[in-house]
Design a protein around this motif. Structure first.
Motif, PDB file in Angstrom:
ATOM      1  N   ALA A   1     -10.944 -19.569 -11.525  1.00 33.07           N
ATOM      2  CA  ALA A   1      -9.664 -19.152 -10.957  1.00 33.07           C
ATOM      3  C   ALA A   1      -9.199 -17.795 -11.479  1.00 33.07           C
ATOM      4  CB  ALA A   1      -8.594 -20.205 -11.243  1.00 33.07           C
ATOM      5  N   ILE A   2      -9.442 -17.499 -12.733  1.00 25.76           N
ATOM      6  CA  ILE A   2      -8.945 -16.253 -13.329  1.00 25.76           C
ATOM      7  C   ILE A   2      -9.531 -15.019 -12.641  1.00 25.76           C
ATOM      8  CG2 ILE A   2      -8.918 -14.862 -15.443  1.00 25.76           C
ATOM      9  CD1 ILE A   2      -8.542 -17.555 -16.965  1.00 25.76           C
ATOM     10  N   PRO A   3     -10.857 -14.898 -12.500  1.00 30.27           N
ATOM     11  CA  PRO A   3     -11.357 -13.709 -11.797  1.00 30.27           C
ATOM     12  C   PRO A   3     -10.954 -13.691 -10.321  1.00 30.27           C
ATOM     13  CG  PRO A   3     -13.205 -15.064 -12.541  1.00 30.27           C
ATOM     14  CD  PRO A   3     -11.956 -15.674 -13.067  1.00 30.27           C
ATOM     15  N   ALA A   4     -10.886 -14.862  -9.683  1.00 33.42           N
ATOM     16  CA  ALA A   4     -10.502 -14.886  -8.268  1.00 33.42           C
ATOM     17  C   ALA A   4      -9.095 -14.322  -8.091  1.00 33.42           C
ATOM     18  CB  ALA A   4     -10.585 -16.301  -7.711  1.00 33.42           C
ATOM     19  N   TYR A   5      -8.180 -14.725  -8.941  1.00 37.17           N
ATOM     20  CA  TYR A   5      -6.804 -14.219  -8.850  1.00 37.17           C
ATOM     21  C   TYR A   5      -6.751 -12.728  -9.186  1.00 37.17           C
ATOM     22  CZ  TYR A   5      -1.812 -13.712  -9.485  1.00 37.17           C
ATOM     23  OH  TYR A   5      -0.519 -13.282  -9.381  1.00 37.17           O
ATOM     24  N   THR A   6      -7.480 -12.327 -10.209  1.00 46.21           N
ATOM     25  CA  THR A   6      -7.519 -10.910 -10.595  1.00 46.21           C
ATOM     26  C   THR A   6      -8.091 -10.056  -9.471  1.00 46.21           C
ATOM     27  OG1 THR A   6      -7.812 -11.571 -12.903  1.00 46.21           O
ATOM     28  CG2 THR A   6      -8.370  -9.294 -12.340  1.00 46.21           C
ATOM     29  N   PHE A   7      -9.194 -10.499  -8.877  1.00 46.90           N
ATOM     30  CA  PHE A   7      -9.827  -9.739  -7.809  1.00 46.90           C
ATOM     31  C   PHE A   7      -8.942  -9.712  -6.568  1.00 46.90           C
ATOM     32  CE2 PHE A   7     -14.217 -11.012  -9.670  1.00 46.90           C
ATOM     33  CZ  PHE A   7     -13.973 -10.192 -10.760  1.00 46.90           C
ATOM     34  N   HIS A   8      -8.209 -10.796  -6.328  1.00 47.91           N
ATOM     35  CA  HIS A   8      -7.250 -10.832  -5.217  1.00 47.91           C
ATOM     36  C   HIS A   8      -6.242  -9.699  -5.379  1.00 47.91           C
ATOM     37  CE1 HIS A   8      -3.497 -12.139  -3.244  1.00 47.91           C
ATOM     38  NE2 HIS A   8      -4.301 -12.637  -2.333  1.00 47.91           N
ATOM     39  N   LEU A   9      -5.712  -9.536  -6.579  1.00 45.86           N
ATOM     40  CA  LEU A   9      -4.730  -8.478  -6.823  1.00 45.86           C
ATOM     41  C   LEU A   9      -5.344  -7.085  -6.710  1.00 45.86           C
ATOM     42  CD1 LEU A   9      -2.676 -10.008  -9.765  1.00 45.86           C
ATOM     43  CD2 LEU A   9      -2.049  -9.895  -7.343  1.00 45.86           C
ATOM     44  N   LEU A  10      -6.572  -6.925  -7.188  1.00 41.53           N
ATOM     45  CA  LEU A  10      -7.235  -5.625  -7.098  1.00 41.53           C
ATOM     46  C   LEU A  10      -7.483  -5.219  -5.646  1.00 41.53           C
ATOM     47  CD1 LEU A  10      -9.833  -5.955 -10.004  1.00 41.53           C
ATOM     48  CD2 LEU A  10      -7.805  -4.489  -9.959  1.00 41.53           C
ATOM     49  N   ILE A  11      -7.964  -6.146  -4.848  1.00 32.36           N
ATOM     50  CA  ILE A  11      -8.235  -5.837  -3.443  1.00 32.36           C
ATOM     51  C   ILE A  11      -6.924  -5.636  -2.681  1.00 32.36           C
ATOM     52  CG2 ILE A  11      -9.207  -6.768  -1.297  1.00 32.36           C
ATOM     53  CD1 ILE A  11     -11.439  -7.961  -3.048  1.00 32.36           C
ATOM     54  N   LYS A  12      -5.904  -6.404  -3.026  1.00 33.14           N
ATOM     55  CA  LYS A  12      -4.592  -6.231  -2.396  1.00 33.14           C
ATOM     56  C   LYS A  12      -4.056  -4.823  -2.674  1.00 33.14           C
ATOM     57  CE  LYS A  12      -0.206  -8.688  -2.084  1.00 33.14           C
ATOM     58  NZ  LYS A  12       0.560  -9.817  -2.631  1.00 33.14           N
TER      59      LYS A  12
ATOM     60  N   LEU B   1     -10.064 -15.435  -1.566  1.00 25.30           N
ATOM     61  CA  LEU B   1      -9.785 -15.289  -2.996  1.00 25.30           C
ATOM     62  C   LEU B   1      -8.549 -16.100  -3.402  1.00 25.30           C
ATOM     63  CD1 LEU B   1     -10.557 -11.517  -3.622  1.00 25.30           C
ATOM     64  CD2 LEU B   1     -11.896 -13.502  -4.319  1.00 25.30           C
ATOM     65  N   SER B   2      -7.563 -16.118  -2.529  1.00 28.38           N
ATOM     66  CA  SER B   2      -6.367 -16.904  -2.802  1.00 28.38           C
ATOM     67  C   SER B   2      -6.673 -18.400  -2.830  1.00 28.38           C
ATOM     68  CB  SER B   2      -5.310 -16.590  -1.735  1.00 28.38           C
ATOM     69  OG  SER B   2      -4.114 -17.247  -2.010  1.00 28.38           O
ATOM     70  N   ILE B   3      -7.480 -18.853  -1.884  1.00 26.76           N
ATOM     71  CA  ILE B   3      -7.874 -20.263  -1.850  1.00 26.76           C
ATOM     72  C   ILE B   3      -8.655 -20.624  -3.113  1.00 26.76           C
ATOM     73  CG2 ILE B   3      -9.425 -21.904  -0.698  1.00 26.76           C
ATOM     74  CD1 ILE B   3      -8.579 -20.537   1.972  1.00 26.76           C
ATOM     75  N   ILE B   4      -9.592 -19.784  -3.489  1.00 32.30           N
ATOM     76  CA  ILE B   4     -10.405 -20.050  -4.674  1.00 32.30           C
ATOM     77  C   ILE B   4      -9.540 -20.077  -5.929  1.00 32.30           C
ATOM     78  CG2 ILE B   4     -12.218 -19.101  -6.162  1.00 32.30           C
ATOM     79  CD1 ILE B   4     -13.580 -18.105  -3.531  1.00 32.30           C
ATOM     80  N   ALA B   5      -8.644 -19.088  -6.056  1.00 36.04           N
ATOM     81  CA  ALA B   5      -7.788 -19.017  -7.243  1.00 36.04           C
ATOM     82  C   ALA B   5      -6.853 -20.215  -7.358  1.00 36.04           C
ATOM     83  CB  ALA B   5      -6.981 -17.718  -7.224  1.00 36.04           C
ATOM     84  N   SER B   6      -6.382 -20.699  -6.227  1.00 37.54           N
ATOM     85  CA  SER B   6      -5.420 -21.801  -6.288  1.00 37.54           C
ATOM     86  C   SER B   6      -6.069 -23.180  -6.345  1.00 37.54           C
ATOM     87  CB  SER B   6      -4.444 -21.720  -5.114  1.00 37.54           C
ATOM     88  OG  SER B   6      -5.115 -21.841  -3.891  1.00 37.54           O
ATOM     89  N   THR B   7      -7.270 -23.335  -5.798  1.00 34.62           N
ATOM     90  CA  THR B   7      -7.882 -24.671  -5.777  1.00 34.62           C
ATOM     91  C   THR B   7      -8.858 -24.933  -6.925  1.00 34.62           C
ATOM     92  OG1 THR B   7      -9.643 -23.953  -4.269  1.00 34.62           O
ATOM     93  CG2 THR B   7      -7.649 -24.917  -3.273  1.00 34.62           C
ATOM     94  N   SER B   8      -9.417 -23.906  -7.519  1.00 31.29           N
ATOM     95  CA  SER B   8     -10.408 -24.099  -8.591  1.00 31.29           C
ATOM     96  C   SER B   8      -9.893 -24.952  -9.751  1.00 31.29           C
ATOM     97  CB  SER B   8     -10.898 -22.751  -9.115  1.00 31.29           C
ATOM     98  OG  SER B   8     -11.629 -22.088  -8.134  1.00 31.29           O
ATOM     99  N   PRO B   9      -8.687 -24.675 -10.267  1.00 35.96           N
ATOM    100  CA  PRO B   9      -8.222 -25.531 -11.374  1.00 35.96           C
ATOM    101  C   PRO B   9      -8.081 -26.999 -10.966  1.00 35.96           C
ATOM    102  CG  PRO B   9      -6.908 -23.532 -11.268  1.00 35.96           C
ATOM    103  CD  PRO B   9      -7.763 -23.562 -10.035  1.00 35.96           C
ATOM    104  N   PHE B  10      -7.674 -27.244  -9.724  1.00 39.28           N
ATOM    105  CA  PHE B  10      -7.523 -28.627  -9.266  1.00 39.28           C
ATOM    106  C   PHE B  10      -8.874 -29.307  -9.070  1.00 39.28           C
ATOM    107  CE2 PHE B  10      -3.516 -26.692  -7.804  1.00 39.28           C
ATOM    108  CZ  PHE B  10      -2.651 -27.468  -8.563  1.00 39.28           C
ATOM    109  N   ILE B  11      -9.857 -28.560  -8.605  1.00 39.31           N
ATOM    110  CA  ILE B  11     -11.204 -29.118  -8.463  1.00 39.31           C
ATOM    111  C   ILE B  11     -11.753 -29.482  -9.846  1.00 39.31           C
ATOM    112  CG2 ILE B  11     -13.580 -28.587  -7.773  1.00 39.31           C
ATOM    113  CD1 ILE B  11     -12.297 -26.781  -5.564  1.00 39.31           C
ATOM    114  N   GLY B  12     -11.559 -28.569 -10.808  1.00 35.74           N
ATOM    115  CA  GLY B  12     -11.987 -28.857 -12.178  1.00 35.74           C
ATOM    116  C   GLY B  12     -11.259 -30.046 -12.771  1.00 35.74           C
ATOM    117  N   LEU B  13      -9.961 -30.125 -12.515  1.00 35.40           N
ATOM    118  CA  LEU B  13      -9.171 -31.250 -13.021  1.00 35.40           C
ATOM    119  C   LEU B  13      -9.629 -32.567 -12.400  1.00 35.40           C
ATOM    120  CD1 LEU B  13      -6.834 -32.046 -14.840  1.00 35.40           C
ATOM    121  CD2 LEU B  13      -5.297 -31.671 -12.903  1.00 35.40           C
TER     122      LEU B  13
END
Length: 192
Positions: A155-166, A101-113
């Protein structure tokens, strides 16, 4: 049907890189929700089970019928070191999926860019052919920005879900630490 036609039109005008980027982000999106659903179900049932085991320990049961992660560590020769090892293993298990989830949240915006930059570069290369009017460039740049929007959307749901599972992981570890403390106290009292 109009939305589907718009989508087909967009795909037909898109380049290989844009389709590749959007496919990659789609896989990330599916993976994000898969991790959320599987980890949430697993952690919720684990929390319920460990809460019952802790309640049983607090009520004075020496040998609870409720299975707990710590039960295998507390069978014979209970020690703080042995319980710490079991807690460490439980923490590893409870946090599984967080790395993805951390990888997805951090890399998704860069992949889109990346997809947007490549599409804009292709648009500017077409400007040299003489079709440099705003009516030609504006729609192409607008379509290129879809990749950036998709990256942020993933990235938004990935980061949100990361926090929920954490947070769920923190809850389970809190219960397990309290259970370990009770087991150590009960063990010390039995030795006395």
């Amino acid at each position: 049907m109009e939305l589907f036609d718009i989508f087909l039109s967009y795909i037909s005008r898109s380049t290989f890189i844009t389709i590749f980027v959007l496919s990659w982000l789609s896989i990330y999106f599916i993976l994000t929700f898969t991790i959320l659903i599987s980890r949430t179900i697993g952690l919720n049932s684990w929390i319920a089970k460990e809460s019952k085991a802790l309640d049983s320990l607090l009520l004075g049961a020496k040998n609870s019928n409720i299975s707990s992660v710590l039960k295998r560590c507390a069978t014979t020769n209970v020690s703080k070191t042995k319980l710490d090892v079991c807690l460490s293993i439980a923490e590893k298990d409870s946090t599984s999926g967080l790395t993805w989830l951390s990888i997805i949240a951090s890399t998704s915006p860069f992949i889109g860019l990346f997809g947007t930059v490549v599409s804009i570069l292709e648009t500017f290369s077409k400007m040299g052919s003489g079709n440099a009017g705003l009516a030609v460039i504006a729609p192409a740049i607008s379509e290129a920005l879809v990749a950036t929007g998709a990256g942020i959307f993933v990235a938004i749901p990935a980061y949100t879900f990361h926090l929920l599972i954490k947070r769920k992981s923190y809850e389970i570890m809190s219960i397990l630490r309290r259970s370990a403390d009770v087991i150590l106290i009960n063990s010390a009292n039995n030795e006395s």
